[in-house]
Design a protein around this motif. Structure first.
Motif, PDB file in Angstrom:
ATOM      1  N   ALA A 234       0.839  -1.196   0.000  1.00  0.00           N
ATOM      2  CA  ALA A 234       0.000   0.000   0.000  1.00  0.00           C
ATOM      3  C   ALA A 234       0.876   1.249   0.000  1.00  0.00           C
ATOM      4  CB  ALA A 234      -0.916  -0.002   1.220  1.00  0.00           C
ATOM      5  N   GLY A 235       0.637   2.141  -0.952  1.00  0.00           N
ATOM      6  CA  GLY A 235       1.378   3.392  -1.029  1.00  0.00           C
ATOM      7  C   GLY A 235       2.733   3.302  -1.671  1.00  0.00           C
ATOM      8  N   ASP A 236       3.123   2.110  -2.171  1.00  0.00           N
ATOM      9  CA  ASP A 236       4.423   1.962  -2.828  1.00  0.00           C
ATOM     10  C   ASP A 236       4.514   2.836  -4.078  1.00  0.00           C
ATOM     11  OD1 ASP A 236       5.248   0.110  -0.983  1.00  0.00           O
ATOM     12  OD2 ASP A 236       5.488  -1.551  -2.395  1.00  0.00           O
ATOM     13  N   VAL A 272      -6.702   6.081  -9.283  1.00  0.00           N
ATOM     14  CA  VAL A 272      -8.092   5.761  -8.974  1.00  0.00           C
ATOM     15  C   VAL A 272      -8.176   4.401  -8.283  1.00  0.00           C
ATOM     16  CG1 VAL A 272      -9.035   7.160 -10.836  1.00  0.00           C
ATOM     17  CG2 VAL A 272      -8.442   4.758 -11.281  1.00  0.00           C
ATOM     18  N   THR A 273      -9.267   4.188  -7.565  1.00  0.00           N
ATOM     19  CA  THR A 273      -9.418   3.011  -6.712  1.00  0.00           C
ATOM     20  C   THR A 273      -9.233   1.702  -7.473  1.00  0.00           C
ATOM     21  OG1 THR A 273     -10.923   4.220  -5.253  1.00  0.00           O
ATOM     22  CG2 THR A 273     -11.005   1.819  -5.155  1.00  0.00           C
ATOM     23  N   GLY A 274      -9.804   1.619  -8.672  1.00  0.00           N
ATOM     24  CA  GLY A 274      -9.711   0.372  -9.423  1.00  0.00           C
ATOM     25  C   GLY A 274      -8.283   0.048  -9.820  1.00  0.00           C
ATOM     26  N   PHE A 275      -7.515   1.065 -10.180  1.00  0.00           N
ATOM     27  CA  PHE A 275      -6.112   0.849 -10.537  1.00  0.00           C
ATOM     28  C   PHE A 275      -5.324   0.410  -9.300  1.00  0.00           C
ATOM     29  CE2 PHE A 275      -3.330   2.589 -14.179  1.00  0.00           C
ATOM     30  CZ  PHE A 275      -2.409   1.571 -14.012  1.00  0.00           C
ATOM     31  N   LYS A 276      -5.600   1.049  -8.176  1.00  0.00           N
ATOM     32  CA  LYS A 276      -4.944   0.684  -6.922  1.00  0.00           C
ATOM     33  C   LYS A 276      -5.241  -0.772  -6.567  1.00  0.00           C
ATOM     34  CE  LYS A 276      -4.850   2.002  -2.018  1.00  0.00           C
ATOM     35  NZ  LYS A 276      -5.337   2.973  -1.016  1.00  0.00           N
ATOM     36  N   MET A 277      -6.486  -1.190  -6.737  1.00  0.00           N
ATOM     37  CA  MET A 277      -6.861  -2.570  -6.443  1.00  0.00           C
ATOM     38  C   MET A 277      -6.127  -3.559  -7.355  1.00  0.00           C
ATOM     39  SD  MET A 277     -10.970  -1.919  -5.946  1.00  0.00           S
ATOM     40  CE  MET A 277     -11.394  -3.667  -5.830  1.00  0.00           C
ATOM     41  N   ALA A 278      -5.829  -3.131  -8.569  1.00  0.00           N
ATOM     42  CA  ALA A 278      -5.141  -4.003  -9.515  1.00  0.00           C
ATOM     43  C   ALA A 278      -3.677  -4.186  -9.166  1.00  0.00           C
ATOM     44  CB  ALA A 278      -5.273  -3.437 -10.923  1.00  0.00           C
ATOM     45  N   LEU A 279      -3.082  -3.219  -8.471  1.00  0.00           N
ATOM     46  CA  LEU A 279      -1.647  -3.231  -8.207  1.00  0.00           C
ATOM     47  C   LEU A 279      -1.284  -3.814  -6.853  1.00  0.00           C
ATOM     48  CD1 LEU A 279      -0.757   0.332  -9.552  1.00  0.00           C
ATOM     49  CD2 LEU A 279      -0.227  -1.848 -10.642  1.00  0.00           C
ATOM     50  N   GLU A 280      -1.931  -3.332  -5.803  1.00  0.00           N
ATOM     51  CA  GLU A 280      -1.519  -3.725  -4.454  1.00  0.00           C
ATOM     52  C   GLU A 280      -1.771  -5.207  -4.216  1.00  0.00           C
ATOM     53  OE1 GLU A 280      -2.065   0.653  -2.339  1.00  0.00           O
ATOM     54  OE2 GLU A 280      -3.377  -0.994  -1.706  1.00  0.00           O
ATOM     55  N   GLY A 281      -0.745  -5.882  -3.699  1.00  0.00           N
ATOM     56  CA  GLY A 281      -0.827  -7.319  -3.452  1.00  0.00           C
ATOM     57  C   GLY A 281      -0.297  -8.170  -4.585  1.00  0.00           C
TER      58      GLY A 281
END
Length: 327
Positions: A234-236, A272-281
């Motif tokens: 998160a936040g990377d 945006v939230t969807g892009f963040k969800m795609a990356l984190e993890g």
């Protein structure tokens, strides 16, 4: 009070380039995305001098100890090669892995290091132009000036004069380790039913085909290639290649591939939230496809080109850097 490395590096970057004679104009407006036309030459190609030669380095890697003598003359930006590697030459715009230490040349205090990375190693997209804002020290063009036009595997000392009154001069010690790929390097994964399909050309550029079905009402993410690198936190600060299209008609609205396939960098907290969800993890080396409804994209933003659009991105995750925390 301990000086913040972001302030040190963002301030001295322009001064270093100016002293090297390659940046006498006002700072360019830049997002930090490399300019391919500049990648055939060094930004500064600094020479060594009495100041940089006076800096001693004992050991290597995370155990390296950098010492600046009290009488060292650090009035000019200089670069001395401690060890010359045997790999390909590093150029502005390259994505590399490295270790580093930033040292206050007056007190020999270590201001910043790569120790926050796995095994003390971080990735760095060597900037051609200084970003207007940097969130991590590795984004500074100072790293480009240190590593450029030397073989991978080299270690160098770069002296950084005080850029303004009240600041101490600094020394940046950098070891380059490996040149990193600019496309996803993971293993292919079977396609997920109902998701957009993706075909890659020889360069790795994706063509996205939208299925003949209703757009999803919740964000859906599928892995196309499974990497085995570090996990995006998160936040990377992430380094990616990407292409974005509209679900409604398949038309492209944004793409690093359309900007000469030069990777982009940004924090996961800044998208945006969807892009963040795609990356984190996800793991570095992976390629993912994400389909996000408007609520996780740009919503009903009046006047926005992407207002009320369901968006699809294919993203190659090339590197991730944990943000250095303020002391």
């Amino acid at each position: 009070m301990r000086k913040r490395p972001l302030i040190v590096l963002s301030t001295v970057a322009a001064a270093t380039l100016f002293l090297a004679g390659c940046s006498g104009d006002a700072a360019p407006e830049s997002t930090g995305t490399p300019d391919p036309s500049a990648q055939s030459s060094c930004l500064a190609d600094l020479a060594s001098g009495a100041g940089s030669d006076a800096v001693s380095v004992e050991g290597t890697g995370a155990d390296a100890k950098v010492t600046v003598p009290a009488d060292a003359d650090l009035a000019e930006a200089q670069r001395s090669v401690v060890v010359e590697g045997d790999g390909d030459d590093v150029m502005p715009g390259d994505l590399v892995s490295l270790r580093y230490q930033l040292v206050d040349a007056t007190t020999n205090e270590v201001l910043s290091t790569s120790e926050r990375g796995p095994d003390g190693v971080l990735s760095a997209l060597l900037a051609v132009q200084q970003p207007q804002q940097i969130v991590d020290p590795t984004q500074s063009t100072v790293f480009t000036v240190a590593a450029e036009c030397l073989p991978i595997g080299s270690s160098v000392v770069l002296t950084l004069p005080a850029a303004q009154e009240g600041m101490n001069p600094s020394v940046l010690y950098v070891e380059t380790i490996e040149q990193l790929p600019k496309t996803a390097s993971g293993s292919d994964v079977d396609a997920t039913e109902g998701m957009p399909t993706v075909e890659l050309d020889e360069a790795g550029s994706p063509t996205i085909t939208i299925p003949e079905s209703d757009a999803p009402t919740e964000t859906e993410v599928a892995v196309l290639k499974q990497g085995d690198g570090a996990v995006v936190g998160a936040g990377d600060l992430v380094t990616v290649q990407y292409r974005g299209v509209k679900w409604s008609d398949g038309s492209e609205f944004d793409s690093s591939w359309s900007r000469d396939a030069e990777p982009s960098q940004f924090q996961t907290s800044g998208v945006v939230t969807g892009f963040k969800m795609a990356l984190e993890g996800q793991q570095v080396g992976s390629q993912v496809v994400v389909a996000m409804p408007p609520k996780d994209g740009y919503g009903a933003s009046e006047g926005n080109e992407l207002q009320n659009e369901t968006l699809v991105f294919v993203v190659d995750i090339l590197a991730t850097t944990p943000i250095e925390q303020a002391p």
